[in-house]
Design an enzyme around this catalytic site. Structure first.
Site, PDB file in Angstrom:
ATOM      1  N   GLY A  71       0.813  -1.220   0.000  1.00 35.85           N
ATOM      2  CA  GLY A  71       0.000   0.000   0.000  1.00 35.85           C
ATOM      3  C   GLY A  71       0.840   1.261   0.000  1.00 35.85           C
ATOM      4  N   ASN A 151      -8.257   3.676   8.474  1.00 30.72           N
ATOM      5  CA  ASN A 151      -7.702   2.495   9.141  1.00 30.72           C
ATOM      6  C   ASN A 151      -7.972   2.479  10.642  1.00 30.72           C
ATOM      7  OD1 ASN A 151      -5.828   4.701   8.371  1.00 30.72           O
ATOM      8  ND2 ASN A 151      -4.516   3.781   9.916  1.00 30.72           N
ATOM      9  N   GLN A 179      -7.670  -0.220   3.182  1.00 31.43           N
ATOM     10  CA  GLN A 179      -8.519  -0.803   4.228  1.00 31.43           C
ATOM     11  C   GLN A 179      -9.898  -1.219   3.728  1.00 31.43           C
ATOM     12  OE1 GLN A 179      -7.777  -1.861   7.113  1.00 31.43           O
ATOM     13  NE2 GLN A 179      -5.821  -0.871   7.536  1.00 31.43           N
ATOM     14  N   HIS A 201      -1.573  -7.387   2.323  1.00 32.44           N
ATOM     15  CA  HIS A 201      -1.639  -8.004   3.659  1.00 32.44           C
ATOM     16  C   HIS A 201      -2.843  -7.554   4.491  1.00 32.44           C
ATOM     17  CE1 HIS A 201       0.079  -4.767   6.367  1.00 32.44           C
ATOM     18  NE2 HIS A 201       0.332  -4.264   5.181  1.00 32.44           N
ATOM     19  N   THR A 237      11.976  -6.886 -11.883  1.00 30.86           N
ATOM     20  CA  THR A 237      11.389  -8.185 -12.225  1.00 30.86           C
ATOM     21  C   THR A 237      10.215  -8.482 -11.306  1.00 30.86           C
ATOM     22  OG1 THR A 237      13.524  -8.953 -12.987  1.00 30.86           O
ATOM     23  CG2 THR A 237      11.912 -10.660 -12.439  1.00 30.86           C
ATOM     24  N   CYS A 322       1.760   7.096  24.371  1.00 32.96           N
ATOM     25  CA  CYS A 322       2.270   7.783  25.548  1.00 32.96           C
ATOM     26  C   CYS A 322       3.709   8.211  25.273  1.00 32.96           C
ATOM     27  CB  CYS A 322       2.208   6.838  26.740  1.00 32.96           C
ATOM     28  SG  CYS A 322       2.587   7.683  28.265  1.00 32.96           S
TER      29      CYS A 322
HETATM   30  C1  LIG Z   1      -5.082   3.101   4.941  1.00 33.77           C
HETATM   31  C2  LIG Z   1      -3.732   2.503   4.718  1.00 33.77           C
HETATM   32  N1  LIG Z   1      -2.992   2.883   3.696  1.00 33.77           N
HETATM   33  C3  LIG Z   1      -1.772   2.379   3.447  1.00 33.77           C
HETATM   34  C4  LIG Z   1      -1.224   1.429   4.271  1.00 33.77           C
HETATM   35  C5  LIG Z   1       0.157   0.915   4.007  1.00 33.77           C
HETATM   36  O1  LIG Z   1       0.142  -0.353   3.409  1.00 33.77           O
HETATM   37  P1  LIG Z   1       1.449  -1.282   3.433  1.00 33.77           P
HETATM   38  O2  LIG Z   1       1.640  -1.706   4.836  1.00 33.77           O
HETATM   39  O3  LIG Z   1       1.104  -2.416   2.504  1.00 33.77           O
HETATM   40  O4  LIG Z   1       2.566  -0.469   2.897  1.00 33.77           O
HETATM   41  C6  LIG Z   1      -1.965   0.984   5.377  1.00 33.77           C
HETATM   42  C7  LIG Z   1      -1.395  -0.005   6.309  1.00 33.77           C
HETATM   43  O5  LIG Z   1      -1.518   0.122   7.512  1.00 33.77           O
HETATM   44  C8  LIG Z   1      -3.254   1.530   5.598  1.00 33.77           C
HETATM   45  O6  LIG Z   1      -3.998   1.148   6.643  1.00 33.77           O
END
Ligand SMILES: Cc1ncc(COP(=O)(O)O)c(C=O)c1O
Length: 372
Positions: A71, A151, A179, A201, A237, A322
């Site tokens: 992502g 997220n 998400q 993931h 690749t 914290c």
């Molecule tokens: C909203 C959002 N964007 C992007 C990412 C980043 O993805 P990646 O961990 O595959 O780089 C995350 C991962 O926590 C996410 O929650």
């Protein structure tokens, strides 16, 4: 100690069907998909079939999918790629105050390269008002990037409305759907987006793979220059192994029916917490425009990390950190205007395909004991 995983927004396990699809590429099909001989044939075919599976989930064409490392890379490619390609047209980017760091940081980086970035506010539930997008437009605006679903709190943004306004101004629209993919519909035509990021993931595929949808006719500058892989948009690749994993995960994600069960569990969880804690518990995020699996709740006047610390074996996240004895709210809760005494008690529970009713009951019981 019983282990209960309620952190599916952080990462998901690899689905057994995904692992099974990948196995032959771990063991046998080592060829470089770009080679011209027998060893490439299976890898190349699998790579393209996987691209088709990702495209089918998003309802686009295969050549509109660029495989990435996840992502973060997809977001960086969208933002930096669009900025560099459109530099002659303008330098203004519109985004929101509740984006993931994988959008926040590329925006900061682009500011160092001369971009001007407007960060739109959100309301108390974490929603952006599409009119804010309209008001922020300038003749120099080249890109709007609004995340599909948040997220931390799960709030779903009015993407179609924001994208329509961008297009009325001739401006590209990107959404970070890391998400939302696999949890709610993510049809690029219904959303009306030009660029969309996904992360394997979060979707029962492995870490280290993702994709960027790039609408035909939209050109972006690659981040990685080299040979002409991925239609000249990302050199290197390709890993048929990882692509096959993402492809299979996307094929599985087309069926959103399992999310109905997750939504029921999530709703039941919230009802049980309300019954148990009354007004000592508050929901962070939108009551209805919210991901079906995400429940971010604040235990008012308490500290989320301390509560989680008492729930041995329960994996979830907190909404505050914290730092040297001071509680700092997450920027998302802060942007939503959540009061510190509420926000510091935030815990994000995110459910998934493996979550059971029994697990939710145990967590409610354990919370009741530890907050008694
Ligand atoms: C909203 C959002 N964007 C992007 C990412 C980043 O993805 P990646 O961990 O595959 O780089 C995350 C991962 O926590 C996410 O929650």
């Amino acid at each position: 100690m019983r282990r209960i995983y309620l952190d599916y927004n952080a990462s998901t396990p690899i689905d057994p069907a995904v692992a099974a699809a990948m196995k032959p590429f771990l063991e046998d099909h080592y060829g470089n998909p770009s080679s011209g001989h027998w060893a490439a044939t299976t890898a190349k075919a699998a790579l393209e079939a996987a691209r088709g599976q990702v495209a089918a989930l998003l309802d686009c064409q295969s050549d509109e999918i660029v495989f990435t490392s996840g992502g973060s890379e997809a977001n960086n490619l969208a933002l930096q790629g669009a900025f560099l390609a459109l530099r002659d047209k303008g330098n203004h980017i519109i985004t929101t105050r509740i984006e993931h760091p994988a959008i926040i940081e590329p925006c900061r980086f682009l500011e160092r390269l001369g971009a001007r970035v407007t960060r739109l506010p959100v309301d108390g539930a974490g929603r952006t008002d599409p009119d804010e997008v309209r008001r922020a437009m300038t003749p120099r605006t080249i890109l709007v990037s609004v995340m599909h679903a948040n997220n931390e709190v799960g709030t779903i943004q009015p993407i179609e409305d924001c994208a329509r306004i961008a297009h009325e101004h001739g401006v590209l629209f990107h959404t970070d759907a890391a998400q939302s993919v696999g949890k709610i519909p993510t049809d690029v035509n219904e959303l009306s987006v030009d660029l969309l990021s996904i992360a394997g993931h979060k979707l029962y595929a492995p870490k280290g793979v993702g994709a960027l949808y790039v609408r035909r006719g939209v050109s972006i500058e690659p981040l990685i220059h080299g040979a002409g892989h991925e239609g000249g948009r990302r050199a290197g690749t390709e890993s048929a192994l990882l692509a096959v994993g993402l492809g299979k995960a996307c094929e599985l994600a087309r069926d959103l029916a399992p999310m109905n069960r997750v939504r029921d569990l999530c709703d039941g969880f919230w009802q049980a917490l309300q019954k148990q804690f009354g007004n000592r518990v508050a929901l962070n995020g939108h009551p209805t425009h919210r991901l079906p699996n995400t429940l971010n709740v604040s235990f008012v006047g308490r500290i989320g990390a301390e509560i989680l610390g008492q729930l041995d074996g329960v994996a979830a996240s907190t909404g505050s950190a914290c730092h040297s004895g001071r509680i700092e709210l997450s920027p998302v809760l802060e942007a939503m205007g959540v009061a510190p005494e509420v926000g510091m008690g935030a815990i994000r529970f995110s459910l998934g395909r493996g979550t059971t009713r029994d697990e939710i009951e145990v967590v409610v019981e354990r919370l009741t004991e530890s907050l008694a």
